[in-house]
Design an enzyme around this catalytic site. Structure first.
Site, PDB file in Angstrom:
ATOM      1  N   GLU A 169       0.842  -1.210   0.000  1.00 23.79           N
ATOM      2  CA  GLU A 169       0.000   0.000   0.000  1.00 23.79           C
ATOM      3  C   GLU A 169       0.872   1.253   0.000  1.00 23.79           C
ATOM      4  O   GLU A 169       0.562   2.238  -0.674  1.00 23.79           O
ATOM      5  CB  GLU A 169      -0.913   0.015   1.224  1.00 23.79           C
ATOM      6  CG  GLU A 169      -1.950  -1.070   1.229  1.00 23.79           C
ATOM      7  CD  GLU A 169      -2.763  -1.088   2.498  1.00 23.79           C
ATOM      8  OE1 GLU A 169      -4.001  -1.117   2.390  1.00 23.79           O
ATOM      9  OE2 GLU A 169      -2.174  -1.076   3.608  1.00 23.79           O
ATOM     10  N   TYR A 195     -16.124  26.339  -0.577  1.00 20.23           N
ATOM     11  CA  TYR A 195     -15.915  24.904  -0.740  1.00 20.23           C
ATOM     12  C   TYR A 195     -14.826  24.561  -1.738  1.00 20.23           C
ATOM     13  O   TYR A 195     -14.277  23.468  -1.689  1.00 20.23           O
ATOM     14  CB  TYR A 195     -17.214  24.153  -1.046  1.00 20.23           C
ATOM     15  CG  TYR A 195     -18.121  24.759  -2.075  1.00 20.23           C
ATOM     16  CD1 TYR A 195     -17.884  24.587  -3.422  1.00 20.23           C
ATOM     17  CD2 TYR A 195     -19.233  25.491  -1.683  1.00 20.23           C
ATOM     18  CE1 TYR A 195     -18.726  25.126  -4.371  1.00 20.23           C
ATOM     19  CE2 TYR A 195     -20.079  26.036  -2.629  1.00 20.23           C
ATOM     20  CZ  TYR A 195     -19.822  25.853  -3.975  1.00 20.23           C
ATOM     21  OH  TYR A 195     -20.654  26.395  -4.914  1.00 20.23           O
ATOM     22  N   GLU A 251      -8.551   5.916  10.340  1.00 17.10           N
ATOM     23  CA  GLU A 251      -8.997   6.726  11.477  1.00 17.10           C
ATOM     24  C   GLU A 251      -8.105   7.959  11.651  1.00 17.10           C
ATOM     25  O   GLU A 251      -8.590   9.053  11.944  1.00 17.10           O
ATOM     26  CB  GLU A 251      -8.995   5.889  12.757  1.00 17.10           C
ATOM     27  CG  GLU A 251     -10.028   4.785  12.787  1.00 17.10           C
ATOM     28  CD  GLU A 251      -9.613   3.481  12.096  1.00 17.10           C
ATOM     29  OE1 GLU A 251     -10.315   2.483  12.298  1.00 17.10           O
ATOM     30  OE2 GLU A 251      -8.597   3.462  11.369  1.00 17.10           O
ATOM     31  N   LYS A 254     -11.946   3.571   1.165  1.00 20.76           N
ATOM     32  CA  LYS A 254     -10.778   2.873   0.618  1.00 20.76           C
ATOM     33  C   LYS A 254     -11.296   1.694  -0.220  1.00 20.76           C
ATOM     34  O   LYS A 254     -11.257   0.527   0.208  1.00 20.76           O
ATOM     35  CB  LYS A 254      -9.881   2.415   1.766  1.00 20.76           C
ATOM     36  CG  LYS A 254      -8.524   1.897   1.345  1.00 20.76           C
ATOM     37  CD  LYS A 254      -7.679   1.605   2.590  1.00 20.76           C
ATOM     38  CE  LYS A 254      -6.332   1.017   2.227  1.00 20.76           C
ATOM     39  NZ  LYS A 254      -5.523   0.739   3.425  1.00 20.76           N
TER      40      LYS A 254
END
Length: 128
Positions: free
Chosen positions: A30, A62, A82, A107
């Protein structure tokens, strides 16, 4: 109709599906190869002042928010979704107009060893 106290107003600004190729994760592959991550951010704030004056300075821009979130998403790799979600929430709460934020980090290319559509971590943070 009675006036709504600003602290109970439920106005929201949302950016959905912000995506980037990034290198977060606990596995070596990864970190080396990277994968696609997607982020949804929903900010809670009082938009009435901006609407009353039609004034961008009295709300969250934004486009600027999206660029800041993208910078975190493509920035320093972390092991956990997290941790990434918390960093994204922190960026949103840097704006003094934002009372709370919900961040969802997706993910969809994670290696779970079984077929799946998406894996995601969602957090909600409020201004202290």
């Amino acid at each position: 109709m009675a006036d709504v106290h600003p602290s109970t107003r439920l106005d929201r600004i949302a950016v959905h599906g912000l995506s980037a190729h990034a290198f977060h994760g606990v596995y070596e592959a990864e970190r080396r190869l990277g994968q696609t991550f997607r982020v949804d951010a929903v900010l809670e704030l009082d938009t009435a002042p901006a609407a009353a004056d039609d004034d961008l300075e009295r709300t969250v821009n934004y486009a600027e928010l999206a660029r800041a979130l993208h910078s975190v998403l493509t920035g320093e790799p972390v092991d956990l979704l997290e941790t990434l979600a918390q960093r994204l929430a922190d960026v949103c709460l840097e704006d003094p107009l934002v009372d709370a934020v919900e961040i969802t980090v997706h993910k969809p290319e994670a290696d779970l060893g079984v077929p799946f559509d998406d894996v995601a971590v969602a957090i909600r943070r409020e201004r202290p």
